[in-house]
Design an enzyme around this catalytic site. Structure first.
Site, PDB file in Angstrom:
ATOM      1  N   LYS A 125     -65.035 -71.216 -24.454  1.00 30.18           N
ATOM      2  CA  LYS A 125     -65.428 -71.714 -23.132  1.00 30.18           C
ATOM      3  C   LYS A 125     -64.188 -72.060 -22.301  1.00 30.18           C
ATOM      4  CE  LYS A 125     -69.707 -71.952 -24.763  1.00 30.18           C
ATOM      5  NZ  LYS A 125     -70.788 -71.032 -24.391  1.00 30.18           N
ATOM      6  N   TRP A 171     -78.780 -76.288 -27.425  1.00 30.70           N
ATOM      7  CA  TRP A 171     -77.807 -76.335 -28.514  1.00 30.70           C
ATOM      8  C   TRP A 171     -77.974 -77.561 -29.392  1.00 30.70           C
ATOM      9  CZ3 TRP A 171     -76.376 -71.836 -29.514  1.00 30.70           C
ATOM     10  CH2 TRP A 171     -76.213 -70.893 -28.498  1.00 30.70           C
ATOM     11  N   ASP A 205     -70.583 -82.356 -30.385  1.00 32.10           N
ATOM     12  CA  ASP A 205     -70.364 -80.943 -30.093  1.00 32.10           C
ATOM     13  C   ASP A 205     -69.848 -80.879 -28.664  1.00 32.10           C
ATOM     14  OD1 ASP A 205     -70.455 -78.297 -29.408  1.00 32.10           O
ATOM     15  OD2 ASP A 205     -72.578 -77.999 -29.844  1.00 32.10           O
TER      16      ASP A 205
END
Length: 363
Positions: free
Chosen positions: A198, A103, A174
Site C-alpha cells: 500500500k 479485513w 493490522d
C-alpha cells in the site's frame, strides 16, 4: 502506453517516482556489486546491510521504542491473521476483535478456522461498515488474550483517528493500508503488522513490529516459518526472504525520511483527501461518501454515484482522462480512490476536477 497515469489502485499501489527511477537505473547492476538485486544472495553482506538499514529507517520514522523487534515476513497481512492467534491465543483463552470492515471480519474468521475463540467486541456490519467505534463504545473483555483492530479498512474507507482504548489488554493492529501515512503510537500496541504493497513497497513482504515480552507466549511446536521466535532469532532470514521487495522498502523509507518524515507526509495526505472529499460534499448528493465523516479514511475514499450505469460511465471516462484504478472493490462496487503516500497532490487535484466536470455533465 509509456506515459504514466494517475494511479489510484488500492494495492499493489503507487510507488514514489524517484524510487521507481532508482530501481530502473540500478536493476541490471547495483553500484559496486555488479549484479542485479534480483540475482543477489540473501546471505550476502550487501543484502544484509540493506535489511539492517531498512529496519533502522523504520525505527526512526515510527520512533519504535526499545525492546521491540522489526521483522520482514512473507505471506501478506492475511498470514498474520493466522500467526497472531496461533502464537498468542492459548486453549481456553479468548481474544477480542473490533470489526469495522471486510479485513477485520476476515481476521475473525481465520481464528475460527484454527479452532480458537474470538469475540466481536465491536461489530460495524449492521451499519454496513461506515464507521470506527467511538470512545467508550468498545466492549473489551479485561481478560482477553489481546484486542485486534484494523487501522484502516481499504474496501469501505473507514479509518481510526487514533488507536482504540483497551485498558491493559495487549493491542494488536493490522496497519496495512495506512502504515507510514502519519505518525503512529507504536508503544500503545503489543504487535503491529502491515503488508507493504500500500504505502511501503511492492507486494511480497509484510512488516511486523512486536514487543520482546510477547515472545514468551509463543507455544512450542509451531512450524518454523510461523514461529515469531525463529524469525526474530534468524533476523527475518530463516529462509530466502523477498529480497527485491525488502530492497524497495529500503528505498521508500529513504524517500520518506528525505520528505521530512511522517508529520510532513500526514499533512500532504490530509490535503489530498480534503480535495476529494470536498468534491463529494459539494456535489449536492450526486456523489455519496460511504464512511461517516468522523471515520473517513485519508487513504481510501469510497463513494457512490446515483446508479450503476452512471458509475460505469464515470469509470470509463476517468480511464480516458488518465485516472486509473478507481473501480470499487468487487464486494461492494462503487468508486474508490486510494490516495497513498506516493500519490501526488496533482493526482488528487485531477480527480477532484474530473469529478466536478463529470457531475456538471451527468447531473
Amino acid at each position: 502506453m509509456t506515459q504514466r497515469v494517475h494511479n489510484f489502485n488500492a494495492g499493489p499501489a503507487a510507488l514514489p517516482l524517484p524510487v521507481l527511477e532508482e530501481v530502473q537505473r540500478d536493476l541490471l547492476a547495483l553500484p559496486g556489486v555488479g549484479m542485479s538485486i534480483l540475482e543477489l544472495s540473501h546471505r550476502s553482506s550487501t543484502f544484509l546491510a540493506m535489511m539492517e538499514e531498512a529496519e533502522a529507517n523504520l525505527r526512526r520514522l515510527l520512533r519504535v521504542p526499545e525492546g521491540w523487534h522489526v521483522l520482514f515476513l512473507p505471506g501478506g497481512a492475511t498470514l498474520q491473521f493466522a500467526m497472531v492467534p496461533m502464537s498468542f491465543l492459548a486453549a481456553g483463552e479468548s481474544a477480542d476483535y473490533l470489526v469495522t470492515g471486510t479485513w477485520s471480519a476476515k481476521a475473525v474468521k481465520e481464528v475460527a478456522r484454527l479452532g480458537k475463540t474470538a469475540r466481536v467486541a465491536f461489530d460495524g456490519k449492521p451499519e454496513s461498515y461506515v464507521r470506527a467505534p467511538v470512545t467508550g463504545e468498545v466492549d473489551v473483555n479485561p481478560h482477553a488474550a489481546y484486542v485486534h483492530y484494523t487501522a484502516n479498512e481499504t474496501i469501505h474507507g473507514v479509518e481510526y483517528g487514533e488507536p482504540p482504548a483497551v485498558g491493559s489488554v495487549p493491542l494488536i493492529c493490522d496497519a496495512s493500508s495506512n502504515f507510514l501515512s502519519r505518525p503512529f503510537e507504536v508503544g500503545r500496541h503489543a504487535l503491529v503488522y502491515a503488508g507493504a504493497q500500500k504505502n511501503v513497497g511492492p507486494a511480497g513482504v509484510t512488516i511486523v513490529l512486536l514487543r520482546e515480552e510477547l515472545l514468551s507466549k509463543v507455544p512450542d511446536g509451531l512450524p518454523s516459518m510461523l514461529d515469531y521466535r525463529v524469525q526474530v532469532d534468524e533476523k527475518s532470514n530463516h529462509n530466502t526472504p523477498p529480497v527485491f521487495a525488502i530492497y524497495v522498502v529500503l528505498l521508500v523509507t529513504r524517500w520518506l525520511l528525505g520528505q521530512g518524515g511522517l508529520a510532513e507526509i500526514e499533512a500532504r495526505n490530509r490535503e489530498k483527501a480534503e480535495l476529494v472529499y470536498r468534491a463529494i460534499d459539494g456535489s449536492g448528493g450526486f456523489y455519496r461518501g460511504h464512511a461517516q465523516p468522523e471515520s473517513r479514511s485519508r487513504m481510501n475514499v469510497a463513494f457512490r454515484l446515483p446508479d450503476e450505469e452512471t458509475e460505469k460511465r464515470f469509470l470509463a471516462e476517468a480511464g480516458k482522462a488518465g485516472l486509473a484504478g478507481l473501480k470499487g472493490h468487487r464486494s461492494v462496487g462503487g468508486i474508490r480512490a486510494s490516495l497513498y503516500n506516493a500519490v501526488p497532490k496533482a493526482a488528487a487535484e485531477a480527480l477532484a476536477g474530473f469529478m466536478e466536470d463529470f457531475r456538471r455533465r451527468a447531473g
